[in-house]
Design a protein around this motif. Structure first.
Motif, PDB file in Angstrom:
ATOM      1  N   GLY A  48      -0.727   6.537 -12.594  1.00 35.98           N
ATOM      2  CA  GLY A  48       0.254   7.439 -12.008  1.00 35.98           C
ATOM      3  C   GLY A  48       0.255   7.474 -10.491  1.00 35.98           C
ATOM      4  N   ILE A  49      -0.765   6.912  -9.862  1.00 38.66           N
ATOM      5  CA  ILE A  49      -0.790   6.918  -8.393  1.00 38.66           C
ATOM      6  C   ILE A  49      -0.231   5.601  -7.890  1.00 38.66           C
ATOM      7  N   PRO A  50       0.862   5.658  -7.137  1.00 39.98           N
ATOM      8  CA  PRO A  50       1.484   4.415  -6.689  1.00 39.98           C
ATOM      9  C   PRO A  50       0.715   3.735  -5.568  1.00 39.98           C
ATOM     10  N   ALA A  51       1.037   2.480  -5.370  1.00 34.97           N
ATOM     11  CA  ALA A  51       0.593   1.712  -4.194  1.00 34.97           C
ATOM     12  C   ALA A  51      -0.917   1.685  -4.023  1.00 34.97           C
ATOM     13  N   ARG A  52      -1.633   1.450  -5.103  1.00 34.71           N
ATOM     14  CA  ARG A  52      -3.094   1.301  -4.948  1.00 34.71           C
ATOM     15  C   ARG A  52      -3.444  -0.173  -4.826  1.00 34.71           C
ATOM     16  N   GLN A  53      -4.488  -0.451  -4.084  1.00 33.94           N
ATOM     17  CA  GLN A  53      -4.885  -1.845  -3.867  1.00 33.94           C
ATOM     18  C   GLN A  53      -5.588  -2.384  -5.111  1.00 33.94           C
ATOM     19  N   GLY A  54      -4.891  -3.263  -5.818  1.00 36.76           N
ATOM     20  CA  GLY A  54      -5.448  -3.812  -7.054  1.00 36.76           C
ATOM     21  C   GLY A  54      -6.733  -4.592  -6.838  1.00 36.76           C
ATOM     22  N   CYS A  55      -6.862  -5.231  -5.668  1.00 31.18           N
ATOM     23  CA  CYS A  55      -8.051  -6.074  -5.457  1.00 31.18           C
ATOM     24  C   CYS A  55      -9.267  -5.251  -5.101  1.00 31.18           C
ATOM     25  N   MET A  56      -9.062  -3.981  -4.727  1.00 27.21           N
ATOM     26  CA  MET A  56     -10.195  -3.140  -4.322  1.00 27.21           C
ATOM     27  C   MET A  56     -10.561  -2.118  -5.401  1.00 27.21           C
ATOM     28  N   THR A  57      -9.823  -2.145  -6.515  1.00 23.13           N
ATOM     29  CA  THR A  57     -10.036  -1.135  -7.547  1.00 23.13           C
ATOM     30  C   THR A  57     -10.600  -1.795  -8.802  1.00 23.13           C
ATOM     31  N   PRO A  58     -11.811  -1.423  -9.236  1.00 21.66           N
ATOM     32  CA  PRO A  58     -12.345  -2.015 -10.457  1.00 21.66           C
ATOM     33  C   PRO A  58     -11.598  -1.481 -11.686  1.00 21.66           C
TER      34      PRO A  58
ATOM     35  N   ALA B 232       2.671 -10.843  -4.982  1.00 23.52           N
ATOM     36  CA  ALA B 232       1.445 -10.797  -5.774  1.00 23.52           C
ATOM     37  C   ALA B 232       0.265 -10.970  -4.832  1.00 23.52           C
ATOM     38  N   PRO B 233      -0.961 -10.768  -5.307  1.00 25.21           N
ATOM     39  CA  PRO B 233      -2.119 -10.806  -4.412  1.00 25.21           C
ATOM     40  C   PRO B 233      -2.184 -12.091  -3.595  1.00 25.21           C
ATOM     41  N   TYR B 234      -2.613 -11.952  -2.351  1.00 27.30           N
ATOM     42  CA  TYR B 234      -2.758 -13.111  -1.482  1.00 27.30           C
ATOM     43  C   TYR B 234      -4.209 -13.269  -1.018  1.00 27.30           C
ATOM     44  N   CYS B 235      -4.845 -12.176  -0.574  1.00 30.45           N
ATOM     45  CA  CYS B 235      -6.165 -12.326   0.065  1.00 30.45           C
ATOM     46  C   CYS B 235      -7.331 -11.939  -0.838  1.00 30.45           C
ATOM     47  N   MET B 236      -7.128 -11.029  -1.755  1.00 34.06           N
ATOM     48  CA  MET B 236      -8.151 -10.559  -2.698  1.00 34.06           C
ATOM     49  C   MET B 236      -9.345  -9.875  -2.030  1.00 34.06           C
ATOM     50  N   MET B 237      -9.198  -9.505  -0.765  1.00 36.91           N
ATOM     51  CA  MET B 237     -10.333  -8.839  -0.111  1.00 36.91           C
ATOM     52  C   MET B 237      -9.915  -7.598   0.674  1.00 36.91           C
TER      53      MET B 237
END
Lengths: 453, 112, 378
Positions: free
Chosen positions: B75-85, B58-63
């Motif tokens: 549908g697009i895999p492996a996207r950075q959850g912390c960088m995507t609004p 799960a998220p560790y750095c959030m940045m």
């Protein structure tokens, strides 16, 4: 195709980047700011232009102070480009970045790296479990989303940010299950030797000590001088175990926030093959620059925490000083007296640093972990794996990387680099300088192969 | 792997909300926050399993540094959850191990 | 100062394979290797174990390579058993893909010539529709290709680790962080002394110079003419992806870990092992043209490495005539030829066997007195 050009490219919009851009604009330079984030402020002033009032009260005065700088930056007329991920930088001032899915190139007479800091890795057993995060990460959630822990939470480690977050959580009404402070008593004694500087920065010091005493007054259990931290839990964090006053203690918590200081984000300066030195006080690499932050004879300068940890205010001042130097290098004139004013400010704001560095020096065992602890989270390489590569004759991180893939995942070695250097150094009984660091190459951040079509 | 909520976001008057879906469940979350913050505030434990060992992460750095917050978004895999609004109507799924190129391809088509 | 039977100067894929082959057969072996940031072709190797199209200008090299790929499976298993390190060998055939009919025809002609001259190197040309049965994700720009049943791939980094680990298991002495600047031969005693920049020295009965870019100078000191030219190869590496490419190709291959390696350039740039934006772009575009879905894959690393080549692109394997027991090796196909380097060169250079049949063709003296421009066949 002609490449876009400007006088100054600033990478990052934290305090160093914003201040440098504003100062440079005031001197008449054209400035383009490339920011990987979507809003200005960097991490320290994250969401500064749009913070709800109640949250601003929780975050405190130091955070709110960022508003003035943000306003100055906006008024300066610098060309701000959010969502711009720099993936390549050359010493003569050419920058490649990806925005909106496409790669673009821009070049400038001067480039300023102002990419700030990241939390120091905290490799202990269980640190990869969901529910374990950096305290800085949790603070980013507080600033960016007003998100607060909802269940039992433990803060563990050391450093100003950890106590600040504890203080902010108390103001937000968050119950803390414990503050596990790894600062050993001996560190207070050792830090007294640096008190000379601390007296000059006494206002900062008093503020910092005030935070800690308020946390204690709020009846949060504080375990000082804790060591041997380990996270409990199999699929999720369930708590933390540590040694305190000779006893093993456990605190149950679904959320454990770790912190042991911040370190410079040096990926860009490394990628230029600039010389870096090991800062024995801050236990990290810093780029070797001249007094205003220039990297060798390049067009590239570094300011703020990415040059060496100095904190938000001093970062801003460094940014301004770099702007003056870059303007002069391009043949511009600087208002008389400006530099002297900034230099005095800088001296005042960095004076507390040696005291803090000594006091909050992270424990060896939390930087150079036991064999079974994962060092490279992406490729799941343990400290024991690294030591076995040293046994095969590995002298440094690059051969270790090729032997075991550590640092080859998407984080590109950011989260394991320091640990890898220190683990190899300890195993070889060599100095970190002798061991060195990963050879950093573009892309500085992972980019999609389709970015070029 | 649903667990207790690690974070929560207090309701505030006038806050615009958007609807997102995670693994078939729907949530209302404040507009403008990151996908990672939204999921952490709604009781979602692991975001993904690690590629090498299949361990929950799960998220560790959030940045944007650690790449622990990777999820599949629309549908697009492996996207950075912390960088995507978050965006209204967003469909998010866990990222099991390495991304699949086939999913990347079909996700890419849906996006445009 | 100490004495060993064989000293190998260079611990890259070539030196380590020869050293391993000697140590495995019981010889006392010492490897002298440079430090962490040395130029290392081994780290920038594309990782193909490849026979097709090798030796278009020298049938002996085609046959040498054929023998090498045949020996690979044995080396892989031996290293796995000995060290537990899997060097990632997959030998299920591989593709060369072309973007124009003209390019594809040239390829067909070359492969036919090699098969005719060297013998026993079959191939098959395929139309895109047939290639798609093996590689369903190729894009419309692929005009055709060739299939080589002998072709395959390995993990160069794990192979290097396996060799080093194997050397250690066999009792070899690996000394890292030393830069060898001089080799002396004592004819009377029949001994060699290797001296490092920092003043250390090692004595041995036999010496093998496999120091990549550094071979020419050291080989000259023991009377072997071994000209080295460098080319830079840049490769791109993506994040790990779920398996989608069952066969390696000349333009991209998916490793057993899941990353996709995209390669590679051949540039004449002297001693600069950096990466460049134009080549990264070129490689990325070419990869997307070959496999369009790759547009959505993340590029995690770009790598530049200097490859030591001889002027004609074929290796140099030679024993010194003036200093017997002294050898020089220049070779950039350190992965493809690893097994033959270990199984054949190791014992030869270690003094256990006579010179392998046909190896005289690879003498460095073939470059003496010539002023010809050579082209390599990769």
């Amino acid at each position: 195709m002609n490449t876009e050009t400007t006088d100054l490219i600033v990478i990052g919009s934290g305090p160093a980047g914003m201040a440098a851009a504003a100062e440079a604009r005031a001197l008449g330079m054209s400035v383009c700011v490339l920011d990987e984030q979507r809003v200005i402020g960097g991490q320290i002033y994250r969401r500064i232009e749009d913070t709800p009032e109640a949250l601003r009260m929780i975050l405190g005065k130091d955070y709110a102070a960022g508003s003035a700088l943000a306003d100055e930056f906006r008024r300066s007329g610098a060309d701000y480009r959010p969502g711009a991920t720099v993936w390549n930088l050359s010493g003569d001032g050419v920058v490649d970045y990806v925005a909106d899915g496409g790669s673009r190139t821009i070049s400038a007479t001067n480039v300023l790296i102002a990419t700030g800091a990241m939390e120091r890795p905290f490799p202990i057993p269980g640190w990869t479990l969901p529910g374990v995060m950096g305290a800085g990460a949790a603070q980013i959630m507080l600033k960016g989303a007003d998100a607060r822990p909802s269940g039992p939470v433990v803060l563990a480690g050391c450093g100003p940010l950890l106590y600040l977050l504890a203080w902010q959580y108390l103001r937000a009404g968050v119950q803390l299950a414990g503050l596990v402070d790894t600062t050993p008593f001996s560190a207070y004694v050792a830090a007294l030797g640096k008190i000379q500087g601390a007296v000059r920065g006494r206002k900062d010091l008093i503020k910092g000590l005030g935070l800690v005493s308020q946390v204690r007054l709020a009846r949060v259990p504080v375990y000082s001088g804790a060591k041997s931290l380990e996270i409990l839990g199999r699929d999720m964090a369930e708590g933390i175990r540590f040694q305190h006053k000779g006893k093993s203690r456990e605190i149950a918590a679904g959320l454990v926030l770790l912190h042991q200081g911040v370190v410079p984000n040096t990926q860009l300066s490394w990628s230029l093959r600039a010389r870096h030195g090991w800062d024995a006080g801050q236990l990290c690499w810093t780029p070797v620059t001249d007094e205003v932050g220039r990297l060798g004879q390049t067009a590239v300068y570094v300011a703020g925490d990415s040059r060496g940890i100095v904190g938000a205010i001093a970062s801003g001042v460094q940014g301004r000083l770099a702007a003056l130097a870059m303007h002069e290098r391009s043949g511009g004139k600087v208002p008389p007296g400006r530099r002297a004013v900034l230099e005095r400010q800088l001296a005042r704001h960095v004076s507390l640093r040696p005291f803090l560095d000594r006091l909050y020096r992270p424990l060896d065992e939390h930087r150079i972990p036991a064999d079974d602890v994962i060092v490279c989270r992406c490729e799941e390489v343990t400290a024991g794996d690294l030591r076995s590569y040293v046994d095969l004759g590995c002298l440094g991180p690059n051969q270790a990387k090729s032997f075991g893939r550590c640092g080859m995942g998407p984080c590109q070695g950011r989260l394991c680099g320091l640990t890898v250097t220190e683990v190899i150094a300890a195993a070889r009984k060599a100095a970190p300088e002798e061991v060195g660091y990963y050879r950093i190459r573009p892309p500085i951040k992972p980019i999609h192969l389709g970015s070029f079509s | 792997m649903t667990t207790e909520t690690l974070f929560s976001i207090p309701a505030s008057a006038g806050q615009k909300m958007v609807r997102i879906e995670f693994e078939g469940e729907t949530f209302q979350v404040p507009e403008g926050i990151s996908v990672a913050a939204a999921l952490l505030s709604n009781g979602r434990g692991a975001f993904r399993t690690s590629i090498v060992g299949g361990a929950p992460r799960a998220p560790y750095c959030m940045m944007g540094i650690c790449f622990e917050c990777l999820v599949e978004i629309d549908g697009i895999p492996a996207r950075q959850g912390c960088m995507t609004p978050v965006r209204n109507g967003m469909i998010i799924r866990r990222q099991p191990g390495a991304p699949s190129l086939k999913a990347l391809a079909s996700g890419g088509r849906n996006e445009h | 100062m100490s004495s060993n039977q064989v000293t190998i100067v260079g611990g890259g894929l070539v030196g380590a394979a020869i050293a391993y082959g000697a140590a495995r057969r019981g010889l006392s072996v010492r490897v002298l290797d440079q430090g962490d940031t040395a130029f290392r072709a081994s780290r920038g190797n594309f990782g193909l174990v490849w026979l097709s199209s090798k030796g278009g200008g020298m049938p002996e090299y085609a046959r040498w390579t054929r023998e090498a790929v045949g020996l690979w499976g044995g080396l892989h298993q031996e290293l796995l058993d000995l060290t537990g390190v899997d060097s990632g060998l997959v030998q299920q055939g591989g593709f060369w893909l072309g973007f124009s009919d003209e390019e594809v025809q040239k390829r067909a002609d070359l492969l036919a010539k090699i098969d005719r001259e060297a013998g026993g190197i079959p191939f098959r040309m395929m139309e895109p529709a047939e290639i798609q049965q093996y590689l369903p994700d190729i894009g419309p720009k692929v005009a055709g290709g060739s299939w080589g049943a002998h072709d395959g791939m390995a993990n160069p980094l794990f192979l290097l680790r396996a060799l080093h680990s194997g050397l250690k298991k066999c009792g070899a002495d690996i000394i890292t962080g030393v830069d060898i600047t001089a080799i002396e031969h004592d004819a009377a005693a029949g001994r060699f002394t290797a001296r490092s920049r920092d003043g250390q020295s090692w004595i041995s009965d036999r010496i093998v110079i496999a120091a990549g870019l550094g071979v020419s100078d050291l080989a000259g000191q023991i009377g072997i003419h071994a000209p080295v030219v460098t080319t830079r190869g840049q490769v791109l590496i993506t994040e790990r992806l779920k398996p989608f490419m069952d066969y390696p190709t000349n333009k991209a291959r998916q490793t057993t870990e899941g990353t996709v390696q995209i390669g590679s350039t051949t540039e004449d740039v002297g001693l600069d092992d950096g990466t460049t934006v134009d080549k990264i772009e070129w490689l990325a575009r070419r990869a997307v043209d070959t496999f369009p879905h790759l547009a959505h894959a993340r590029l995690v690393r770009a790598w530049g490495a200097l490859r030591p080549l001889t002027p004609d692109g074929y290796p140099i394997y030679q024993e010194s005539e003036t200093c017997p027991g002294g050898f020089a090796v220049v070779c950039h196909s350190g992965v493809t030829l690893a097994a033959i380097h270990a199984n054949i060169l190791g014992p030869w250079m270690g003094g256990l066997t006579d010179a392998p049949a046909g190896v005289a063709r690879f003498r460095g003296s073939r470059f003496l007195g010539k002023n010809t421009r050579y082209a390599s066949d990769h």
